[in-house]
Design a protein around this motif. Sequence first.
Motif: not given
Length: 373
Positions: A317-322, A325-331
């Motif tokens: 479930d790894v995501k970052v806030i980019d 300012r939303n959660f996104a899955t790292p490419a």
Amino acid sequence: MGYKGLIIKTFLLLHLLIFSVHPTKEEVDNNLIVKTVQTADAQTFVCVDFKSQPSLRHPLMMNHTNQLMPPISFPHNTYGDEGSKFEISSVEMSKIECPSGTVPILTSYNGSMSTRSFDKIIYSENGNDKENSQMASVVTVPSNFYGLQSSISVWEPDLGTGRPPRFSGAIVILQNGGSRVAVGWSVDPHIYGDNHVHFEIAWVDNDKSCVNLRCAGFVQISKKAIPGIIIRPVSTVNGKQYIFRVRIVKFMGDWVLKVGGELVGYWPSKLLTHMSEAADVISWMGVVEAAPGEPLPPMGSGQPADEGETKAAFFADVKVIDASRNFATPALKTINTVVTEPKCYEVGRPSTSDDGLKFYYGGAGCSPSQPIK
């Protein structure tokens, strides 16, 4: 040197700062203790007034106006507090019965913090510390980040015998220059006096660092998710898997930590020189350390990453806030894997889904009969 090599070298140099940091600690003033609580696990917590905890007595925080914070409204486009839908259970932490208006702080540490800083995890570039600390990780390329989320599988590896420092754990780190915050779990008999897995947090700012609530740096709110507390149950190979879900979010200027649905507290940005605005690198990693000449302990479940589901440790479930300012899955093109000792440990190939990024990691460690090159 290629681009990936440059990123990895930059990552190692950033972490090299840790080795000049002497961990600090601050004993709780007996006059501030409202109540002492002894748990069934023989851990001792003291209850202190919310405003009397170390961080709110720091000179930079004397005029801090934050009170007990309301429930945090996190950015959208992420899973709920109960996590994703795969069949895994969350760990549990015991609630400490502190009076209203107070917060619990663990005081029953076994040893000095001087033998290990929680995220003292990367050997120096000249290799002098390579025998001591090792990691297996996924790390982002530099960008602007305002938070992260991750589900971390929880294990209780058997460290065997050996001189301290000797520990094994799993952490996530947000950092920018000489400032960083970290959260995860570790097994460390020298610090805690037992072989259980403990919930840990840490911060580093230039020449200062601290683990849990032993000094100013983190404002505690929860009476349940308390840094240093034993967490259980733990995952077993070919058995049930247990995780805890972590979120760190930049909110109202500070770095707020939630574990599952529990608001733990926050790192005030005033105390982090280089993270007042954003982080620029995020890493998810298994970490171990052993004294010079001692065999390196198991990492994660002790099983290699290619053993996969129900056997190997993982981050999911790894995501970052980019920047949006939303959660996104790292490419996948924006991350690299870094393993400091491939003979002992490994990181599996990361994969992505609607829930986020996932990868397995770990290994059995190395014995003196398997010299590290």
